[in-house]
Design an enzyme around this catalytic site. Sequence first.
Site, PDB file in Angstrom:
ATOM      1  N   SER A   9       0.880  -0.951   0.060  1.00 35.44           N
ATOM      2  CA  SER A   9       0.065  -0.186  -0.157  1.00 35.44           C
ATOM      3  C   SER A   9       1.022   1.305   0.002  1.00 35.44           C
ATOM      4  CB  SER A   9      -0.936   0.030   1.300  1.00 35.44           C
ATOM      5  OG  SER A   9      -0.086  -0.056   2.395  1.00 35.44           O
ATOM      6  N   GLY A  60       1.676   3.189  -2.178  1.00 34.98           N
ATOM      7  CA  GLY A  60       2.779   3.334  -3.325  1.00 34.98           C
ATOM      8  C   GLY A  60       4.058   2.451  -3.353  1.00 34.98           C
ATOM      9  N   GLU A  87     -12.250   3.553  -3.577  1.00 31.62           N
ATOM     10  CA  GLU A  87     -11.260   4.356  -4.409  1.00 31.62           C
ATOM     11  C   GLU A  87     -11.757   4.222  -5.808  1.00 31.62           C
ATOM     12  OE1 GLU A  87      -7.058   4.684  -3.764  1.00 31.62           O
ATOM     13  OE2 GLU A  87      -7.377   3.402  -1.955  1.00 31.62           O
ATOM     14  N   GLU A 132      -9.807   0.531  -5.689  1.00 29.03           N
ATOM     15  CA  GLU A 132      -9.753  -0.525  -4.672  1.00 29.03           C
ATOM     16  C   GLU A 132     -10.571   0.062  -3.529  1.00 29.03           C
ATOM     17  OE1 GLU A 132      -5.792  -0.941  -3.518  1.00 29.03           O
ATOM     18  OE2 GLU A 132      -5.448   1.209  -3.071  1.00 29.03           O
ATOM     19  N   ASP A 186      -7.046   7.315   4.403  1.00 23.90           N
ATOM     20  CA  ASP A 186      -6.068   8.219   4.615  1.00 23.90           C
ATOM     21  C   ASP A 186      -6.202   9.618   4.038  1.00 23.90           C
ATOM     22  OD1 ASP A 186      -5.185   7.594   2.085  1.00 23.90           O
ATOM     23  OD2 ASP A 186      -3.118   6.888   2.666  1.00 23.90           O
ATOM     24  N   THR A 187      -6.937   9.417   2.526  1.00 18.36           N
ATOM     25  CA  THR A 187      -7.466  10.639   2.296  1.00 18.36           C
ATOM     26  C   THR A 187      -8.727  11.295   2.909  1.00 18.36           C
ATOM     27  OG1 THR A 187      -8.847   9.281   0.622  1.00 18.36           O
ATOM     28  CG2 THR A 187      -6.769   9.768  -0.074  1.00 18.36           C
ATOM     29  N   ARG A 217       4.956   9.755   6.685  1.00 22.54           N
ATOM     30  CA  ARG A 217       4.001  10.791   7.124  1.00 22.54           C
ATOM     31  C   ARG A 217       3.689  11.006   8.580  1.00 22.54           C
ATOM     32  NH1 ARG A 217      -0.747   8.961   3.957  1.00 22.54           N
ATOM     33  NH2 ARG A 217      -1.411   7.791   5.637  1.00 22.54           N
TER      34      ARG A 217
HETATM   35  P1  AMP Z   1      -3.437   2.236  -5.297  1.00 18.14           P
HETATM   36  O1  AMP Z   1      -2.214   1.887  -4.167  1.00 18.14           O
HETATM   37  O2  AMP Z   1      -3.990   1.111  -5.900  1.00 18.14           O
HETATM   38  O3  AMP Z   1      -4.600   3.071  -4.511  1.00 18.14           O
HETATM   39  O4  AMP Z   1      -2.659   3.361  -6.188  1.00 18.14           O
HETATM   40  C1  AMP Z   1      -2.337   4.576  -5.696  1.00 18.14           C
HETATM   41  C2  AMP Z   1      -2.663   5.893  -6.577  1.00 18.14           C
HETATM   42  O5  AMP Z   1      -1.608   5.255  -8.027  1.00 18.14           O
HETATM   43  C3  AMP Z   1      -3.945   5.767  -7.213  1.00 18.14           C
HETATM   44  O6  AMP Z   1      -4.456   6.460  -6.331  1.00 18.14           O
HETATM   45  C4  AMP Z   1      -3.698   6.330  -8.538  1.00 18.14           C
HETATM   46  O7  AMP Z   1      -3.488   7.748  -8.529  1.00 18.14           O
HETATM   47  C5  AMP Z   1      -2.497   5.669  -9.118  1.00 18.14           C
HETATM   48  N1  AMP Z   1      -2.897   4.691  -9.953  1.00 18.14           N
HETATM   49  C6  AMP Z   1      -3.008   3.271  -9.306  1.00 18.14           C
HETATM   50  N2  AMP Z   1      -3.523   2.551 -10.423  1.00 18.14           N
HETATM   51  C7  AMP Z   1      -3.671   3.362 -11.496  1.00 18.14           C
HETATM   52  C8  AMP Z   1      -3.980   3.045 -12.897  1.00 18.14           C
HETATM   53  N3  AMP Z   1      -4.337   1.865 -13.120  1.00 18.14           N
HETATM   54  N4  AMP Z   1      -4.090   3.968 -13.602  1.00 18.14           N
HETATM   55  C9  AMP Z   1      -3.660   5.177 -13.239  1.00 18.14           C
HETATM   56  N5  AMP Z   1      -3.373   5.535 -12.323  1.00 18.14           N
HETATM   57  C10 AMP Z   1      -3.371   4.473 -11.333  1.00 18.14           C
END
Ligand code: AMP
Length: 394
Positions: free
Chosen positions: A161, A163, A268, A280, A287-288, A365
């Site tokens: 998670s 990133g 999300e 997801e 967090d947001t 954070r």
């Molecule tokens: P996640 O951990 O899956 O919530 O991804 C974190 C962030 O990455 C998301 O909130 C988006 O900003 C970006 N992101 C994730 N997957 C995609 C995707 N398939 N296409 C474009 N941006 C993505």
Amino acid sequence: MVTIGTPFTERAKKVLLCGSGELGKEVVIELQRYGVEVVACDAYENAPAMQVADRAYVFSMLDGAELRRVIEKEAPDFVVPEVEAIATDVLAEMEAEGVATIIPTARATQLTMNREGIRRMAAEELGCVSSPYRFAGNLVEYEAAVAEVGLPCVVKPIMSSSGKGQSTLRTEAEILPAWEYAQEGGRAGAGKVIVEGFVDFDYEITLLTIRHVGGTSFCDPIGHIQVDGDYRESWQPQPMSELALQRAQEMAAKVTENLGGRGVFGVELFIKGDEVIFSEVSPRPHDTGMVTMISQDLSQFSLHARAILGLPIPNICTHGPSASCAHVVVGNSEKVCFGQVDQALAEPDTQLRLFGKPAVVGKRRMAVGLARGRDIEQARAKARGVIGALETDL
Ligand code: AMP
């Protein structure tokens, strides 16, 4: 009829929190407003939620034997997961044995712990629109997955998670480094990844969805900006077309109904025009959603507490355009000190939460700035101003 007894007596209403970060800290505070006795657990001492809980246990949430021992010893009314990485099989066993009530359900924690479970459930079982995706457990499968999904695409470890281990691929040269990075960034070490088609969205939202005794309620949509997959700013309400909002609520209702139980979910979604694309869901505050500490009379944490305890949520009163800005610190320290805290709060309608995390190792954070404004832009500028004024002494 909901009853709440005196803490530290046999009549106490007791909650055990698995994970004790900044979101958990606010959940503890909200539960304690009702006189609930709260036990906080996490893998390190002095975690934020432990600092406000009644008792704490330090162990890895992935240690199933210890998790079972602590739940049996404490015999809480509710087990409230605050993180994804938990020995969820133990939660499922204990729920099935009737020993513990898991919030929202053990199955929800199992499905969302792993990107594969929740993506397959939403897209394949419920037919929600999502980006095209493939899963890969080794380099050969990975290269085939990237070829099938096509560039640009996003690669993420299925167990991660914020990133961690995530890359966006635009060129062939990035394919191999992204695999290696994902292998380092996965929560449980090397493992499977998801390869997702890149969604060229107009904006992304978190739709906080609350399942409670009276049904399902939604907060106003929260817009946010992510840097390297990690949240930096969020605001509420995110302007949306009526059709997109209706579709977003329908999708959120469908997914959360399938996960079941009671509590707050952070759904999300990516939005393009009137189209809504599932990303997801967290079966817990998001967090947001920290922006709700200033934008709503009942924050997501207070709503979670009400939903968990079986209390009604007849309405959610909002205070107008609001924003949050995360303070991400980079470095190494076990004695971080924040300066200029008075300057940070000089503007009207601003707030600050310092999480009190005991250490920074790399990137962490550590605080969030909150603000209300006459419009979203002003609220965002003020929230950034709160964090911008803070001095961080490592
Ligand atoms: P996640 O951990 O899956 O919530 O991804 C974190 C962030 O990455 C998301 O909130 C988006 O900003 C970006 N992101 C994730 N997957 C995609 C995707 N398939 N296409 C474009 N941006 C993505």
